[in-house]
Design a protein around this motif. Structure first.
Motif, PDB file in Angstrom:
ATOM      1  N   GLY A 283      59.976  48.096  35.356  1.00  0.00           N
ATOM      2  CA  GLY A 283      61.363  47.664  35.223  1.00  0.00           C
ATOM      3  C   GLY A 283      62.339  48.824  35.247  1.00  0.00           C
ATOM      4  O   GLY A 283      63.418  48.731  35.857  1.00  0.00           O
ATOM      5  N   ARG A 284      61.985  49.906  34.573  1.00  0.00           N
ATOM      6  CA  ARG A 284      62.862  51.078  34.591  1.00  0.00           C
ATOM      7  C   ARG A 284      63.030  51.611  36.010  1.00  0.00           C
ATOM      8  O   ARG A 284      64.137  51.981  36.431  1.00  0.00           O
ATOM      9  CB  ARG A 284      62.297  52.166  33.684  1.00  0.00           C
ATOM     10  CG  ARG A 284      62.456  51.890  32.199  1.00  0.00           C
ATOM     11  CD  ARG A 284      61.925  53.035  31.351  1.00  0.00           C
ATOM     12  NE  ARG A 284      62.014  52.736  29.941  1.00  0.00           N
ATOM     13  CZ  ARG A 284      63.098  52.935  29.202  1.00  0.00           C
ATOM     14  NH1 ARG A 284      64.190  53.438  29.768  1.00  0.00           N
ATOM     15  NH2 ARG A 284      63.109  52.644  27.916  1.00  0.00           N
ATOM     16  N   ALA A 285      61.931  51.646  36.762  1.00  0.00           N
ATOM     17  CA  ALA A 285      61.998  52.157  38.130  1.00  0.00           C
ATOM     18  C   ALA A 285      62.874  51.272  39.008  1.00  0.00           C
ATOM     19  O   ALA A 285      63.718  51.756  39.772  1.00  0.00           O
ATOM     20  CB  ALA A 285      60.588  52.261  38.712  1.00  0.00           C
ATOM     21  N   VAL A 286      62.698  49.949  38.900  1.00  0.00           N
ATOM     22  CA  VAL A 286      63.500  49.023  39.699  1.00  0.00           C
ATOM     23  C   VAL A 286      64.961  49.066  39.275  1.00  0.00           C
ATOM     24  O   VAL A 286      65.870  49.098  40.109  1.00  0.00           O
ATOM     25  CB  VAL A 286      62.931  47.596  39.583  1.00  0.00           C
ATOM     26  CG1 VAL A 286      63.927  46.568  40.116  1.00  0.00           C
ATOM     27  CG2 VAL A 286      61.608  47.494  40.317  1.00  0.00           C
ATOM     28  N   GLY A 287      65.204  49.078  37.954  1.00  0.00           N
ATOM     29  CA  GLY A 287      66.583  49.128  37.473  1.00  0.00           C
ATOM     30  C   GLY A 287      67.299  50.392  37.900  1.00  0.00           C
ATOM     31  O   GLY A 287      68.483  50.358  38.266  1.00  0.00           O
ATOM     32  N   GLU A 288      66.581  51.512  37.877  1.00  0.00           N
ATOM     33  CA  GLU A 288      67.187  52.775  38.292  1.00  0.00           C
ATOM     34  C   GLU A 288      67.554  52.748  39.767  1.00  0.00           C
ATOM     35  O   GLU A 288      68.645  53.166  40.159  1.00  0.00           O
ATOM     36  CB  GLU A 288      66.219  53.925  38.015  1.00  0.00           C
ATOM     37  CG  GLU A 288      66.759  55.297  38.399  1.00  0.00           C
ATOM     38  CD  GLU A 288      65.795  56.429  38.064  1.00  0.00           C
ATOM     39  OE1 GLU A 288      66.109  57.576  38.408  1.00  0.00           O
ATOM     40  OE2 GLU A 288      64.724  56.159  37.467  1.00  0.00           O
TER      41      GLU A 288
ATOM     42  N   LEU B 252      60.979  42.223  31.056  1.00  0.00           N
ATOM     43  CA  LEU B 252      59.914  43.204  30.870  1.00  0.00           C
ATOM     44  C   LEU B 252      58.987  42.789  29.734  1.00  0.00           C
ATOM     45  O   LEU B 252      58.849  41.621  29.427  1.00  0.00           O
ATOM     46  CB  LEU B 252      60.537  44.578  30.668  1.00  0.00           C
ATOM     47  CG  LEU B 252      61.606  44.953  31.728  1.00  0.00           C
ATOM     48  CD1 LEU B 252      62.170  46.329  31.462  1.00  0.00           C
ATOM     49  CD2 LEU B 252      61.026  44.855  33.138  1.00  0.00           C
ATOM     50  N   GLY B 253      58.335  43.746  29.123  1.00  0.00           N
ATOM     51  CA  GLY B 253      57.310  43.430  28.140  1.00  0.00           C
ATOM     52  C   GLY B 253      57.868  42.974  26.809  1.00  0.00           C
ATOM     53  O   GLY B 253      59.077  42.936  26.574  1.00  0.00           O
ATOM     54  N   GLY B 254      56.949  42.629  25.921  1.00  0.00           N
ATOM     55  CA  GLY B 254      57.342  42.206  24.583  1.00  0.00           C
ATOM     56  C   GLY B 254      56.242  42.485  23.582  1.00  0.00           C
ATOM     57  O   GLY B 254      55.069  42.609  23.936  1.00  0.00           O
TER      58      GLY B 254
ATOM     59  N   LYS C 298      66.894  45.205  24.298  1.00  0.00           N
ATOM     60  CA  LYS C 298      66.207  46.489  24.111  1.00  0.00           C
ATOM     61  C   LYS C 298      65.301  46.751  25.327  1.00  0.00           C
ATOM     62  O   LYS C 298      65.708  46.474  26.464  1.00  0.00           O
ATOM     63  CB  LYS C 298      65.468  46.515  22.770  1.00  0.00           C
ATOM     64  CG  LYS C 298      66.412  46.355  21.566  1.00  0.00           C
ATOM     65  CD  LYS C 298      65.773  46.732  20.243  1.00  0.00           C
ATOM     66  CE  LYS C 298      64.848  45.726  19.697  1.00  0.00           C
ATOM     67  NZ  LYS C 298      64.404  46.016  18.299  1.00  0.00           N
ATOM     68  N   ASN C 299      64.093  47.261  25.116  1.00  0.00           N
ATOM     69  CA  ASN C 299      63.244  47.603  26.248  1.00  0.00           C
ATOM     70  C   ASN C 299      62.589  46.402  26.910  1.00  0.00           C
ATOM     71  O   ASN C 299      61.791  46.564  27.838  1.00  0.00           O
ATOM     72  CB  ASN C 299      62.160  48.597  25.804  1.00  0.00           C
ATOM     73  CG  ASN C 299      62.719  49.978  25.541  1.00  0.00           C
ATOM     74  OD1 ASN C 299      63.895  50.241  25.782  1.00  0.00           O
ATOM     75  ND2 ASN C 299      61.882  50.861  25.036  1.00  0.00           N
ATOM     76  N   SER C 300      62.922  45.218  26.451  1.00  0.00           N
ATOM     77  CA  SER C 300      62.441  44.011  27.115  1.00  0.00           C
ATOM     78  C   SER C 300      63.326  43.595  28.279  1.00  0.00           C
ATOM     79  O   SER C 300      63.060  42.580  28.927  1.00  0.00           O
ATOM     80  CB  SER C 300      62.325  42.855  26.104  1.00  0.00           C
ATOM     81  OG  SER C 300      61.282  43.094  25.188  1.00  0.00           O
TER      82      SER C 300
ATOM     83  N   ILE D 253      62.983  41.560  38.639  1.00  0.00           N
ATOM     84  CA  ILE D 253      61.596  41.916  38.395  1.00  0.00           C
ATOM     85  C   ILE D 253      61.144  41.341  37.068  1.00  0.00           C
ATOM     86  O   ILE D 253      61.903  41.335  36.083  1.00  0.00           O
ATOM     87  CB  ILE D 253      61.389  43.451  38.406  1.00  0.00           C
ATOM     88  CG1 ILE D 253      59.907  43.796  38.113  1.00  0.00           C
ATOM     89  CG2 ILE D 253      62.300  44.156  37.420  1.00  0.00           C
ATOM     90  CD1 ILE D 253      59.554  45.262  38.255  1.00  0.00           C
ATOM     91  N   THR D 254      59.930  40.840  37.045  1.00  0.00           N
ATOM     92  CA  THR D 254      59.218  40.558  35.805  1.00  0.00           C
ATOM     93  C   THR D 254      58.005  41.475  35.811  1.00  0.00           C
ATOM     94  O   THR D 254      57.201  41.439  36.755  1.00  0.00           O
ATOM     95  CB  THR D 254      58.768  39.093  35.722  1.00  0.00           C
ATOM     96  OG1 THR D 254      59.926  38.256  35.725  1.00  0.00           O
ATOM     97  CG2 THR D 254      57.981  38.843  34.453  1.00  0.00           C
ATOM     98  N   GLY D 255      57.882  42.312  34.799  1.00  0.00           N
ATOM     99  CA  GLY D 255      56.784  43.258  34.808  1.00  0.00           C
ATOM    100  C   GLY D 255      56.804  44.169  33.602  1.00  0.00           C
ATOM    101  O   GLY D 255      57.453  43.887  32.594  1.00  0.00           O
TER     102      GLY D 255
END
Length: 476
Positions: free
Chosen positions: A210-215, A228-230, A428-430, A203-205
């Protein structure tokens, strides 16, 4: 599912979402197509990618205009995006055989030990609207080259682009079932990830998506890549050439109407050059032309949707309320479409929205620091870690500085960008995982260890004895 032009509000076309039966048929087709595609010699798969590159270049104007109509990027940038997709197809057509060759590892003298790279199967890609061709193709090219097959769930506001991607791959010779676009909403992604026919997901988003897809992927024990974002820092040191750096800063912030994960968003500037940089930066932003992105002379088009512009404006207002100074822009333009002007915020508090949240639009936040240590600390003071750049008259100093960034893609005297030849991704959160280059094509393969022992048959003969024939004279 409706496609509309953000510059004019004009409805372009309506598309029927795929039914459950149609999605199930696509999943079956992908599973059926995978073995034959995986078994084709890699050189054959690469020839298909080469043909895709030719078609993308031939149709760059057509596809560029489609991107501009659906999501509002300047048409020149849209054509360049189509050409970049051709580049990534050509890159993997040339380099995939090398990237996926067996890796021989020396272990024991009488053994051959190696790692082979074998495809996994159908891979689901969940892609965003802001680079509607590029972000899909930087997944598609390595996935198909590796022998995987692919399913694309694209953003709902770019269905025309999603179907055009399917078209160009079909015309290039990708077999039926090996690539399919799914016109479905985000609420149906979980079910796809859980489906046994899907073997991996990328996913790119946004961070939330991203958290939902990763989970979900983790719960299914399926590999995933999250881009993810930046909130990329753009650090200007005291020895940077101010005028040239300000020009690059404007480009880095405004690319794609400011709607880019790797756009520079936080400008961290040494006090010795702060005033001169802010003045030059403002002049660069003021000189940009805002208008209909189909016009070749336009630098900044509309935001992709009205709600996105409203969210951006809310971030600006909250930042000003927190103490930031509005030096330029800061109000939606009074015209048809969600146009937001290039906006400059200075004296930004470190707890303001423009400092702590990703601003996905043409808004630049500038921070003043006293020295390099403070600049580095502020650059790294974010939950994101996608890209970062540092600007200096001393490249060696810049490299030392860049090594201290907490980010996946770090540049010295160059805006952050993606390049097929280099790994791309964040920390990190990216997100996690890498796209592009050798690292990207190896994300969705089975890196299989193989141990071949030599001399075993000879040892067995010695142990059993060569002089003990069975009844028919053969050696047991």
């Amino acid at each position: 599912m409706e496609s509309s032009n953000p510059a004019t509000g004009e409805s372009l076309e309506r598309y029927d979402e795929h039914t459950e039966a149609e999605v199930n048929e696509a999943l079956d087709a992908a599973a059926e197509a995978f073995p034959a595609w995986a078994e084709r010699p890699i050189q054959d798969r690469c020839r298909v990618l080469s043909r895709a590159a030719e078609l993308l270049s031939e149709r760059a104007d057509e596809y560029g205009r489609l991107m501009t109509r659906e999501m509002g990027k300047p048409v020149a940038a849209a054509r360049a995006e189509a050409e970049k997709c051709a580049w990534v197809c050509d890159y993997y057509a040339e380099r995939a055989p090398d990237h996926l060759s067996d890796e021989v590892i020396g272990t024991e003298p009488d053994a051959r030990t190696l790692v082979s790279h074998e495809p996994l199967g159908p891979v689901l890609a969940v892609m965003p609207w802001n680079f509607p061709f590029w972000q899909a193709f930087r997944f598609i090219a390595p996935a198909l080259a590796a022998g995987n097959v692919a399913l694309l769930k694209h953003a709902s506001n770019v269905p025309g682009c999603a179907l055009a991607i399917e078209e160009v791959l079909r015309d290039a010779g990708v077999p039926e079932g090996a690539f399919r676009t799914l016109l479905i909403g985000s609420d149906r992604v979980d079910g796809l990830i859980s489906d046994d026919r899907v073997r991996a997901v990328t996913i790119t988003g946004s961070e939330g998506a991203g958290r939902a897809v990763g989970e979900r992927a983790g719960g299914e024990v399926k590999p995933s890549v999250l881009e993810l974002g930046g909130s990329d820092p753009f650090v200007v040191l005291d020895d940077a050439p101010v005028e040239a750096t300000a020009g690059k800063a404007a480009d880095a912030r405004i690319k794609n109407n400011g709607q880019s994960c790797i756009a520079a968003k936080r400008f961290v500037v040494h006090t010795d050059v702060y005033d001169s940089f802010v003045d030059a930066f403002r002049r660069e932003l003021e000189a940009l032309t805002v208008g209909d992105p189909i016009d070749e002379d336009v630098d900044v088009g509309p935001q992709a949707r009205e709600d996105l512009m409203e969210d951006l404006h809310d971030q600006v207002e909250r930042s000003v309320e927190a103490g930031a100074t509005l030096a330029l822009g800061g109000e939606p333009l009074d015209r048809e479409g969600p146009y937001y002007p290039p906006t400059l915020l200075t004296d930004v508090p470190t707890d303001a929205a423009a400092a702590t949240e990703e601003t996905f639009g043409p808004v630049a936040a500038v921070f003043e620091v006293d020295d390099g240590g403070e600049a580095l600390a502020l650059a790294n003071d974010t939950d994101f870690g996608l890209g970062a750049s540092v600007w200096t008259g001393d490249p060696e100093r810049g490299e030392r500085f860049a090594r201290e960034f907490e980010a996946g893609c770090c540049f010295v005297n160059e805006p952050v960008k993606s390049d097929p030849r280099l790994p791309f991704g964040g920390v990190k959160n990216s997100g996690y995982g890498r796209e592009l280059s050798r690292d990207g094509i190896r994300e969705f393969v089975n890196r299989k260890t193989i141990w071949v022992q030599h001399g075993f048959h000879e040892e067995e003969e010695k142990e059993l004895g060569a002089g003990d024939p069975d009844d028919d004279g053969s050696v047991v």
